[in-house]
Motif scaffolding. Structure first.
Motif, mmCIF file in Angstrom:
data_model
loop_
_atom_site.group_PDB
_atom_site.id
_atom_site.type_symbol
_atom_site.label_atom_id
_atom_site.label_comp_id
_atom_site.label_asym_id
_atom_site.label_seq_id
_atom_site.Cartn_x
_atom_site.Cartn_y
_atom_site.Cartn_z
ATOM 1 N N GLY A 93 0.013 16.693 33.870
ATOM 2 C CA GLY A 93 -0.187 15.714 34.922
ATOM 3 C C GLY A 93 1.063 15.481 35.745
ATOM 4 O O GLY A 93 1.008 15.350 36.975
ATOM 5 N N GLU A 94 2.203 15.462 35.072
ATOM 6 C CA GLU A 94 3.474 15.263 35.772
ATOM 7 C C GLU A 94 3.753 16.412 36.733
ATOM 8 O O GLU A 94 4.156 16.206 37.888
ATOM 9 C CB GLU A 94 4.605 15.139 34.746
ATOM 10 N N ALA A 95 3.537 17.643 36.275
ATOM 11 C CA ALA A 95 3.806 18.813 37.107
ATOM 12 C C ALA A 95 2.898 18.884 38.325
ATOM 13 O O ALA A 95 3.297 19.370 39.385
ATOM 14 C CB ALA A 95 3.658 20.091 36.276
ATOM 15 N N LEU A 96 1.677 18.387 38.190
ATOM 16 C CA LEU A 96 0.718 18.443 39.295
ATOM 17 C C LEU A 96 0.729 17.181 40.156
ATOM 18 O O LEU A 96 -0.098 17.027 41.045
ATOM 19 C CB LEU A 96 -0.687 18.691 38.748
ATOM 20 N N GLY A 97 1.659 16.287 39.876
ATOM 21 C CA GLY A 97 1.787 15.084 40.690
ATOM 22 C C GLY A 97 0.593 14.170 40.621
ATOM 23 O O GLY A 97 0.236 13.522 41.609
ATOM 24 N N ALA A 98 -0.024 14.076 39.450
ATOM 25 C CA ALA A 98 -1.223 13.250 39.291
ATOM 26 C C ALA A 98 -0.848 11.818 38.963
ATOM 27 O O ALA A 98 0.037 11.567 38.144
ATOM 28 C CB ALA A 98 -2.111 13.812 38.184
ATOM 29 N N ARG A 99 -1.548 10.876 39.567
ATOM 30 C CA ARG A 99 -1.349 9.473 39.216
ATOM 31 C C ARG A 99 -1.951 9.176 37.851
ATOM 32 O O ARG A 99 -1.439 8.340 37.111
ATOM 33 C CB ARG A 99 -1.974 8.574 40.276
ATOM 34 N N VAL A 100 -3.047 9.860 37.521
ATOM 35 C CA VAL A 100 -3.696 9.673 36.223
ATOM 36 C C VAL A 100 -4.076 11.037 35.658
ATOM 37 O O VAL A 100 -4.582 11.898 36.387
ATOM 38 C CB VAL A 100 -4.962 8.796 36.340
ATOM 39 N N CYS A 101 -3.837 11.214 34.378
ATOM 40 C CA CYS A 101 -4.305 12.423 33.677
ATOM 41 C C CYS A 101 -5.458 12.033 32.761
ATOM 42 O O CYS A 101 -5.370 11.058 32.001
ATOM 43 C CB CYS A 101 -3.179 13.035 32.851
ATOM 44 N N VAL A 102 -6.550 12.786 32.840
ATOM 45 C CA VAL A 102 -7.705 12.594 31.957
ATOM 46 C C VAL A 102 -7.815 13.835 31.075
ATOM 47 O O VAL A 102 -8.168 14.914 31.545
ATOM 48 C CB VAL A 102 -9.001 12.387 32.760
ATOM 49 N N MET A 103 -7.468 13.681 29.820
ATOM 50 C CA MET A 103 -7.541 14.786 28.858
ATOM 51 C C MET A 103 -8.865 14.723 28.114
ATOM 52 O O MET A 103 -9.185 13.729 27.450
ATOM 53 C CB MET A 103 -6.384 14.698 27.871
ATOM 54 N N ILE A 104 -9.660 15.769 28.246
ATOM 55 C CA ILE A 104 -10.900 15.931 27.479
ATOM 56 C C ILE A 104 -10.604 16.934 26.378
ATOM 57 O O ILE A 104 -10.206 18.072 26.663
ATOM 58 C CB ILE A 104 -12.049 16.416 28.372
ATOM 59 N N ILE A 105 -10.787 16.536 25.129
ATOM 60 C CA ILE A 105 -10.309 17.375 24.029
ATOM 61 C C ILE A 105 -11.272 17.335 22.850
ATOM 62 O O ILE A 105 -11.996 16.355 22.649
ATOM 63 C CB ILE A 105 -8.892 16.899 23.598
ATOM 64 N N GLY A 106 -11.298 18.421 22.099
ATOM 65 C CA GLY A 106 -12.141 18.486 20.915
ATOM 66 C C GLY A 106 -11.594 17.609 19.803
ATOM 67 O O GLY A 106 -10.429 17.730 19.425
ATOM 68 N N GLU A 107 -12.435 16.716 19.288
ATOM 69 C CA GLU A 107 -11.989 15.807 18.236
ATOM 70 C C GLU A 107 -12.045 16.479 16.865
ATOM 71 O O GLU A 107 -12.796 17.428 16.644
ATOM 72 C CB GLU A 107 -12.868 14.548 18.222
ATOM 73 N N ARG A 108 -11.266 15.934 15.948
ATOM 74 C CA ARG A 108 -11.254 16.456 14.578
ATOM 75 C C ARG A 108 -12.671 16.405 14.004
ATOM 76 O O ARG A 108 -13.282 15.340 13.947
ATOM 77 C CB ARG A 108 -10.295 15.637 13.717
#
Length: 250
Positions: A155-170
């Motif tokens: 998110g920092e590299a792409l200059g995003a105000r918000v990062c939404v991480m969709i990830i596989g849960e345990r």
């Protein structure tokens, strides 16, 4: 009510393994086989590899970038969570070249259930995007060998105000293909879990539906942008939907 009927009613209310019965001093064979199958599915989900090409096709025509963490293989990823939180040198260069300036970037990480990501992440992204028409959305980033915090440098590299991480849960013995959403305002390396909002248990077998998760994310996302914060300081204060008589529990 006889005890057997009580247990039968309880079993219908939970996926937990209760009232399994017995044959002599052992569990019934069917229950043993069900347990072994659930355990095998959970193990397979943890060790499964993500197929980025298939996921990219499912996301089309959305723009997609592919990156990976500093974990060189799945076995190392499972042993070294710290490497899953750092971008590889190649990926850092890819993102630097991409640049950008956006309100929101969606990152899809394999996490601990590539099985769940492969099955449901594209649908979840589309459900989330449906309510964000007036926001600037960056390219969808597919991240392999990813932990939640890998979204911060992305998110920092792409200059995003918000990062939404969709990830596989345990995975567990009830659900092996569940997804989680982690939202972070002003993503940057060093953010803590206390600075994220989590929406979990997103799956099709009695969990949160993609549409329900998208509604919750939409509210949290707009509040995060308005208040310029996320995490423990941002509570889900949406007005709950009331159940009408005959349409669910009161």
């Amino acid at each position: 009510m006889v005890p057997g009927e009580v247990w039968a009613r309880l079993r219908r209310t939970t996926p937990a393994r209760i009232a399994l019965g017995r044959v002599g001093h052992a569990l019934p064979l069917g229950e043993v086989l069900d347990f072994q199958l659930a355990h095998a599915r959970a193990r397979d989900a943890v060790h499964a590899a993500l197929d980025p090409a298939a996921l990219t096709a499912a996301l089309a025509p959305l723009p997609v970038l592919e990156v990976e963490s500093d974990a060189p293989d799945r076995a190392t990823y499972l042993r070294r969570p710290d490497l899953g939180r750092r971008l590889s040198a190649r990926s850092a260069a890819v993102l630097a070249d991409a640049g950008g300036d956006c309100d929101v970037v969606f990152v899809i990480g394999d996490g601990l259930s590539a099985t769940g990501v492969q099955a449901g992440a594209a649908q979840l992204v589309r459900a989330c995007l449906a309510g964000l028409d007036n926001l600037r959305i960056g390219p969808v980033v597919i991240a392999q060998a990813a932990r939640v915090a890998l979204g911060d440098p992305i998110g920092e590299a792409l200059g995003a105000r918000v990062c939404v991480m969709i990830i596989g849960e345990r995975p567990g013995l009830s659900v092996h293909d569940s997804l989680g959403i982690y939202m972070t305002y002003a993503p940057q390396t060093g953010r803590t879990d206390a600075e994220r909002n989590c929406i979990s248990n997103i799956h099709g077998a009695g969990g949160l539906s993609p549409q329900e998760a998208a509604r919750t994310l939409g509210w949290l996302l707009r509040e995060a942008l308005r208040r310029e914060l996320s995490g423990v300081a941002l509570k889900d204060d949406q007005t709950p939907t009331l159940a009408f008589e005959g349409q669910g529990p009161a």
